[in-house]
Design a protein around this motif. Structure first.
Motif, PDB file in Angstrom:
ATOM      1  N   LEU A 166     -57.404  43.367  74.597  1.00 14.41           N
ATOM      2  CA  LEU A 166     -56.174  42.751  75.091  1.00 14.41           C
ATOM      3  C   LEU A 166     -55.302  42.332  73.910  1.00 14.41           C
ATOM      4  N   PRO A 167     -54.003  42.268  74.093  1.00 15.47           N
ATOM      5  CA  PRO A 167     -53.149  41.801  72.995  1.00 15.47           C
ATOM      6  C   PRO A 167     -53.476  40.356  72.639  1.00 15.47           C
ATOM      7  N   ARG A 168     -53.299  40.008  71.367  1.00 14.86           N
ATOM      8  CA  ARG A 168     -53.618  38.661  70.902  1.00 14.86           C
ATOM      9  C   ARG A 168     -52.745  37.632  71.627  1.00 14.86           C
TER      10      ARG A 168
END
Length: 265
Positions: free
Chosen positions: A40-42
């Motif tokens: 997942l994106p940070r």
């Protein structure tokens, strides 16, 4: 089962629990990087704060339970009752993922689970009473001592027995049946009963992901929709990691006993 301090057992489990969590996180990170699994994106700091705010009421449950026990506000049994009332309040009025209409069903399911566990515990206590009456633990203790087993050899046998039992039996029953037998032998060999307790708990946790009757395997299969055979195959490498960690807990008592000894418990 052995009339040891629950608070001391809690404290003895802190360092092993944190260590195991870190070991698993590092292992998962390495596997994810090697297999290049999607991530997942940070999360931004604002998203992190929002998630922390939403999780606050749930995390407060641990503070209430452990804080209440360690400050002497209530016993572990009372802590369980307080936790149940608090969890019900949060589920109904804070998170609202439970409705009043669903409460009777929840209570009924809780009652079924409690009856099942109490039946197991009642029979285990009856078995323990028979063992005590017939002085079987004392006979087994004398037999083991006569064998001349060293503490490390006894602990190895304990781990083997518990791992096999954990693959087929429910953890509470294993503890109630085997603890009265293993406890006097451990005392005779100079093994700290708190250390033995942590070893037993770690073994029971491993048993929950050990086929053929590992409860968590069935739960994972039901939640993810994966076939049970696929779940078992995926769990086997982690099972080896947990057994390696068990060896560390077993033969380095300081991992479990450092915090209780530091706090003078």
């Amino acid at each position: 089962a052995t009339e040891q301090s629950v608070g001391k057992l809690f404290m003895a489990g802190v360092i092993p629990g944190v260590m195991l969590g870190l070991v698993l996180m590092i292992a998962i990170y390495i596997v994810a990087r090697i297999k290049k699994l999607p991530a997942l994106p940070r999360a931004s700091f604002r998203e992190w704060l929002r998630a922390a705010r939403e999780a606050f009421w749930g995390l407060l449950l641990m503070v209430i339970i452990l804080g209440g026990i360690y400050t002497g506000m209530f016993t572990p049994t009372e802590a369980a009752a307080v936790a149940a009332v608090y969890a019900g309040f949060v589920a109904l009025f804070v998170y609202k993922d439970l409705t009043i209409r669903e409460c009777p069903k929840v209570l009924l399911e809780s009652g079924k689970l409690t009856i099942m566990l109490m039946f197991i515990i009642a029979n285990a206590m009856l078995f323990a009473h028979v063992l005590t009456t017939e002085q079987i633990p004392q006979q087994i203790t004398a037999w083991v001592v006569d064998l001349g087993l060293q503490p490390w050899q006894f602990l190895l046998v304990v781990n083997i027995v518990l791992l096999i039992a954990g693959a087929f039996m429910e953890p509470s029953a294993i503890i109630l049946i085997l603890a009265p037998i293993l406890f006097p032998i451990a005392m005779q060999l100079g093994i700290d009963p708190i250390h033995l307790g942590i070893i037993m708990v770690v073994n029971m946790e491993i048993g929950l992901i050990t086929p053929p009757v590992g409860l968590n395997l069935f739960v994972t299969s039901a939640v993810t929709g994966m076939p049970l055979t696929a779940v078992i195959r995926a769990a086997l490498p982690w099972l080896m990691l947990l057994i390696s960690f068990l060896m560390v807990i077993t033969y380095i008592p300081a991992v479990s006993m450092a915090l209780p000894n530091m706090l003078g418990m």
